[in-house]
Design an enzyme around this catalytic site. Sequence first.
Site, PDB file in Angstrom:
ATOM      1  N   LYS A 157     -70.534 -35.009  65.713  1.00 41.07           N
ATOM      2  CA  LYS A 157     -71.480 -36.083  65.391  1.00 41.07           C
ATOM      3  C   LYS A 157     -71.376 -37.150  66.476  1.00 41.07           C
ATOM      4  O   LYS A 157     -70.446 -37.953  66.489  1.00 41.07           O
ATOM      5  CB  LYS A 157     -71.176 -36.708  64.022  1.00 41.07           C
ATOM      6  CG  LYS A 157     -72.389 -37.462  63.477  1.00 41.07           C
ATOM      7  CD  LYS A 157     -72.052 -38.721  62.756  1.00 41.07           C
ATOM      8  CE  LYS A 157     -71.664 -39.863  63.627  1.00 41.07           C
ATOM      9  NZ  LYS A 157     -72.687 -40.326  64.585  1.00 41.07           N
ATOM     10  N   GLY A 204     -63.817 -44.439  68.642  1.00 42.22           N
ATOM     11  CA  GLY A 204     -64.823 -45.472  68.431  1.00 42.22           C
ATOM     12  C   GLY A 204     -64.151 -46.790  68.125  1.00 42.22           C
ATOM     13  O   GLY A 204     -62.990 -47.005  68.483  1.00 42.22           O
ATOM     14  N   SER A 205     -64.871 -47.647  67.422  1.00 40.50           N
ATOM     15  CA  SER A 205     -64.353 -48.993  67.177  1.00 40.50           C
ATOM     16  C   SER A 205     -63.275 -48.966  66.092  1.00 40.50           C
ATOM     17  O   SER A 205     -63.176 -48.030  65.285  1.00 40.50           O
ATOM     18  CB  SER A 205     -65.506 -49.909  66.766  1.00 40.50           C
ATOM     19  OG  SER A 205     -66.099 -49.400  65.598  1.00 40.50           O
ATOM     20  N   VAL A 208     -64.502 -48.889  62.182  1.00 45.41           N
ATOM     21  CA  VAL A 208     -64.983 -47.568  61.750  1.00 45.41           C
ATOM     22  C   VAL A 208     -63.809 -46.587  61.729  1.00 45.41           C
ATOM     23  O   VAL A 208     -63.656 -45.791  60.788  1.00 45.41           O
ATOM     24  CB  VAL A 208     -66.121 -47.062  62.664  1.00 45.41           C
ATOM     25  CG1 VAL A 208     -66.516 -45.644  62.286  1.00 45.41           C
ATOM     26  CG2 VAL A 208     -67.323 -47.982  62.584  1.00 45.41           C
ATOM     27  N   GLY A 209     -62.949 -46.688  62.735  1.00 42.91           N
ATOM     28  CA  GLY A 209     -61.801 -45.781  62.815  1.00 42.91           C
ATOM     29  C   GLY A 209     -60.944 -45.853  61.563  1.00 42.91           C
ATOM     30  O   GLY A 209     -60.501 -44.831  61.032  1.00 42.91           O
ATOM     31  N   GLU A 226     -58.828 -42.699  68.042  1.00 47.43           N
ATOM     32  CA  GLU A 226     -58.595 -43.581  69.188  1.00 47.43           C
ATOM     33  C   GLU A 226     -59.618 -44.700  69.095  1.00 47.43           C
ATOM     34  O   GLU A 226     -60.820 -44.444  69.006  1.00 47.43           O
ATOM     35  CB  GLU A 226     -58.737 -42.820  70.506  1.00 47.43           C
ATOM     36  CG  GLU A 226     -57.606 -41.851  70.764  1.00 47.43           C
ATOM     37  CD  GLU A 226     -56.223 -42.507  70.738  1.00 47.43           C
ATOM     38  OE1 GLU A 226     -56.119 -43.701  71.078  1.00 47.43           O
ATOM     39  OE2 GLU A 226     -55.260 -41.832  70.347  1.00 47.43           O
ATOM     40  N   CYS A 260     -62.827 -48.287  76.880  1.00 48.89           N
ATOM     41  CA  CYS A 260     -61.778 -48.725  75.946  1.00 48.89           C
ATOM     42  C   CYS A 260     -60.574 -49.231  76.720  1.00 48.89           C
ATOM     43  O   CYS A 260     -59.764 -49.978  76.197  1.00 48.89           O
ATOM     44  CB  CYS A 260     -61.395 -47.578  75.031  1.00 48.89           C
ATOM     45  SG  CYS A 260     -60.993 -46.096  75.943  1.00 48.89           S
ATOM     46  N   GLU A 357     -61.872 -57.118  70.476  1.00 55.98           N
ATOM     47  CA  GLU A 357     -62.489 -56.411  71.592  1.00 55.98           C
ATOM     48  C   GLU A 357     -63.962 -56.798  71.673  1.00 55.98           C
ATOM     49  O   GLU A 357     -64.663 -56.754  70.660  1.00 55.98           O
ATOM     50  CB  GLU A 357     -62.370 -54.902  71.357  1.00 55.98           C
ATOM     51  CG  GLU A 357     -62.949 -54.081  72.468  1.00 55.98           C
ATOM     52  CD  GLU A 357     -63.143 -52.624  72.076  1.00 55.98           C
ATOM     53  OE1 GLU A 357     -63.712 -52.349  71.005  1.00 55.98           O
ATOM     54  OE2 GLU A 357     -62.723 -51.761  72.860  1.00 55.98           O
TER      55      GLU A 357
HETATM   56  P1  NAD Z   1     -68.549 -47.035  66.748  1.00 55.89           P
HETATM   57  O1  NAD Z   1     -67.272 -47.204  66.008  1.00 55.89           O
HETATM   58  O2  NAD Z   1     -69.668 -47.930  66.404  1.00 55.89           O
HETATM   59  O3  NAD Z   1     -69.089 -45.552  66.556  1.00 55.89           O
HETATM   60  C1  NAD Z   1     -68.290 -44.425  66.844  1.00 55.89           C
HETATM   61  C2  NAD Z   1     -68.832 -43.229  66.079  1.00 55.89           C
HETATM   62  O4  NAD Z   1     -68.585 -43.416  64.676  1.00 55.89           O
HETATM   63  C3  NAD Z   1     -70.333 -43.037  66.232  1.00 55.89           C
HETATM   64  O5  NAD Z   1     -70.607 -41.662  66.317  1.00 55.89           O
HETATM   65  C4  NAD Z   1     -70.860 -43.623  64.925  1.00 55.89           C
HETATM   66  O6  NAD Z   1     -72.122 -43.119  64.563  1.00 55.89           O
HETATM   67  C5  NAD Z   1     -69.791 -43.172  63.955  1.00 55.89           C
HETATM   68  N1  NAD Z   1     -69.741 -43.907  62.679  1.00 55.89           N
HETATM   69  C6  NAD Z   1     -70.199 -45.141  62.417  1.00 55.89           C
HETATM   70  N2  NAD Z   1     -69.921 -45.474  61.128  1.00 55.89           N
HETATM   71  C7  NAD Z   1     -69.272 -44.433  60.585  1.00 55.89           C
HETATM   72  C8  NAD Z   1     -68.689 -44.162  59.303  1.00 55.89           C
HETATM   73  N3  NAD Z   1     -68.731 -45.073  58.318  1.00 55.89           N
HETATM   74  N4  NAD Z   1     -68.073 -42.970  59.095  1.00 55.89           N
HETATM   75  C9  NAD Z   1     -67.998 -42.072  60.088  1.00 55.89           C
HETATM   76  N5  NAD Z   1     -68.515 -42.256  61.326  1.00 55.89           N
HETATM   77  C10 NAD Z   1     -69.150 -43.426  61.577  1.00 55.89           C
HETATM   78  O7  NAD Z   1     -68.189 -47.138  68.315  1.00 55.89           O
HETATM   79  P2  NAD Z   1     -69.186 -47.149  69.552  1.00 55.89           P
HETATM   80  O8  NAD Z   1     -69.896 -48.458  69.611  1.00 55.89           O
HETATM   81  O9  NAD Z   1     -69.984 -45.891  69.599  1.00 55.89           O
HETATM   82  O10 NAD Z   1     -68.146 -47.075  70.771  1.00 55.89           O
HETATM   83  C11 NAD Z   1     -67.494 -48.169  71.307  1.00 55.89           C
HETATM   84  C12 NAD Z   1     -66.083 -48.266  70.724  1.00 55.89           C
HETATM   85  O11 NAD Z   1     -65.358 -47.077  70.999  1.00 55.89           O
HETATM   86  C13 NAD Z   1     -65.261 -49.383  71.334  1.00 55.89           C
HETATM   87  O12 NAD Z   1     -64.548 -50.017  70.312  1.00 55.89           O
HETATM   88  C14 NAD Z   1     -64.292 -48.654  72.266  1.00 55.89           C
HETATM   89  O13 NAD Z   1     -63.085 -49.317  72.510  1.00 55.89           O
HETATM   90  C15 NAD Z   1     -64.079 -47.410  71.501  1.00 55.89           C
HETATM   91  N6  NAD Z   1     -63.576 -46.351  72.388  1.00 55.89           N
HETATM   92  C16 NAD Z   1     -62.258 -46.021  72.303  1.00 55.89           C
HETATM   93  C17 NAD Z   1     -61.751 -45.064  73.147  1.00 55.89           C
HETATM   94  C18 NAD Z   1     -60.315 -44.675  73.062  1.00 55.89           C
HETATM   95  O14 NAD Z   1     -59.976 -43.572  73.493  1.00 55.89           O
HETATM   96  N7  NAD Z   1     -59.446 -45.508  72.524  1.00 55.89           N
HETATM   97  C19 NAD Z   1     -62.580 -44.421  74.077  1.00 55.89           C
HETATM   98  C20 NAD Z   1     -63.923 -44.804  74.133  1.00 55.89           C
HETATM   99  C21 NAD Z   1     -64.411 -45.766  73.276  1.00 55.89           C
END
Ligand code: NAD
Length: 459
Positions: A157, A204-205, A208-209, A226, A260, A357
Site C-alpha cells: 500500500k 512513515g510518520s 501513523v507508525g 521506521e 527521514c 519533525e
Molecule cells: P505518512 O505517515 O503520512 O504515511 C505513510 C503511509 O501510511 C502511507 O502509505 C499512508 O497512506 C499510510 N497510512 C496513513 N494512515 C494510516 C493508517 N491509519 N493505517 C495504516 N496506514 C496509514 O508518511 P508520509 O507523509 O507518506 O511520509 C513522510 C514520513 O515518513 C516522514 O515522517 C518521514 O520521516 C518518514 N520516513 C521515515 C523513514 C525511515 O526509514 N525512518 C524513511 C522515509 C520516510
Amino acid sequence: MTTIDSYNPADPDDLVASVPSTGAEGVAAALAGAREAQRGWWALGAAGRSLALTKAAAAIEGAADELVELVVREVGKPVAEARGEVARTVAIWRYYAQAPFAASGEVHEPAAGPGLLLTRRRPYGVAGLITPWNFPLAIPTWKAAPALAVGNAVVLKPSSEAVAVALRLAELAGLPEGVLTVVPGGAEAGTALIGGADVVSFTGSTGVGRSVIAGATGRGIPVQAEMGGLNAALVLPDADIAQAAAHLANAIAGYAGQKCTATSRVIAVGDAYEPLAEALAGALARTPAADPSAPTTSCGPVINRQALERLTDAVDTARAGGATVLAGGARAERAGWFLEPTLVEGVPAGHPLLEEEFFGPVAVLLPAADLDEAVALANDTRHSLSTSVHSRSLDVALAAADRLDAGMVRINAPSSGVDFHLPFGGAKGASYGSREQGRAALDFYTASRTVSVLPAGEQ
Ligand code: NAD
C-alpha cells in the site's frame, strides 16, 4: 467510487495520476490472491525466485529514464537524486536476487546422543507493506525485494502522493500474478492490510507508525516501523568548517529536507559557532529552491500546500518568539510548493521546531559550550534516526558516536545518506522492531523453526 489523485508539487495543476482507491474489501481480495500466489512462488525454488528478481532489476533498469521523469514529476525529487534513486533501486533488486541461495539455517550438535539439530527459516506467507512518498521506488523495493526473495508474496500500500510510481514499479517487476500486488488507498486500506497480512513493514510518520504497531501487535504478528527523525549534526571547533557547511547544506536542503535522515538541528560547539553560522548561511543561499527537473537543482518543492504552510507557520512563530533567520525563511517566487532553504538561530526553548519533525528545508542552529552539552542536546529527542559528527579528530568523533542515541552516526558526512546493504533504522521513538535492509531484512521476513532428527531405529 473514491479516487486517489496525485499532483505534481512543482506544478500543482498537473494531475499525475487518478486511480480508484482500494477499500477494505479490495484489500481482502488482494490478500487472498497473494496467499494463493505465494504457494507457487515458494514452489519456484531458489533458482526460480532469483531469476525473477534478476529480471525485475533488468526491466527497471531498462525503464530508468521513464522512472526518473515520473519520480521528478510525482514527488518533486530533483532529477540528479531521482537518477540516484533509480540506480539504487536496481542495485537492491540485484542484491536480493542472490538471497534465495543464502543459507537458511544452521546445524547444531544435540546436547546428548546421536542425531542432528537444524534451524531453518521459512517465509510467513503474505507481507503487508505500507510506504511513504519520499523514496517512492527505493522504500517499496527495500521492503518487497527481501520479502519476495525468501518466498513471501507481497501486498503493497503506497502513499497516495506516490501512487503512479508504485504502480509502474510493480508493473515493471513483472512477477507472476498475485505475487506483488499494489493496493492504492488511504488509512482504510492500510488498516485492512494490517488486519490480514502475516507480517507488516511500515515506513512513515511517527503518529501513523504508532497506530500501525498497535494494530499489528494486537494481532500478534511481526511488525517493523521506521518513523520520523529530528536529526542533529554536531560540529566541533576542530572541524573543517567549509566541508561541514557543504555537507550540512546538502543534508538540510537536498530534496527540500524531505528525507527521514535530513538534518534539522545543527549544534555548533564552542568557537565553531560563528564561522559555521556564516559558512552555512552562505552555502544555503547558494542552494536556492528551484525547478526539480533542472540538473543543477538540489532543493526542489515540498510535497504539498499543507506541508509548505506548516513550515512557513513554524518559521514565522519562531521569528515572532525572538529567533533570527540567517538564511531563507520565505517562499520562493515561483508556482508550486517551494520554500527557500532556511536556517534560524535563537529559537525559543520548547518551540515545535526543536520538538517535532517538520520535513522541509529548515534547520535550527544551536550553540553548545562543549561536547558534553552537544551530546545532551542531540540526545534530547525521541526521534533519533541519524546524527552526523564533524571533527578532524577521529578519536573525538568515535567517542561522540558511542554516546549518541541514533540508529546511524555519520562522521564528516551528511546525516542523510544510507547504504542499502547495511542494517537501517532509528533509535528510541524513531524505530520499532528489527532493522531493515541487508541480511537483517531476510531474517525479518522469515520465522525460524528448529528441526530435531534422530537416526531411524533409535529408542
Ligand atoms: P505518512 O505517515 O503520512 O504515511 C505513510 C503511509 O501510511 C502511507 O502509505 C499512508 O497512506 C499510510 N497510512 C496513513 N494512515 C494510516 C493508517 N491509519 N493505517 C495504516 N496506514 C496509514 O508518511 P508520509 O507523509 O507518506 O511520509 C513522510 C514520513 O515518513 C516522514 O515522517 C518521514 O520521516 C518518514 N520516513 C521515515 C523513514 C525511515 O526509514 N525512518 C524513511 C522515509 C520516510
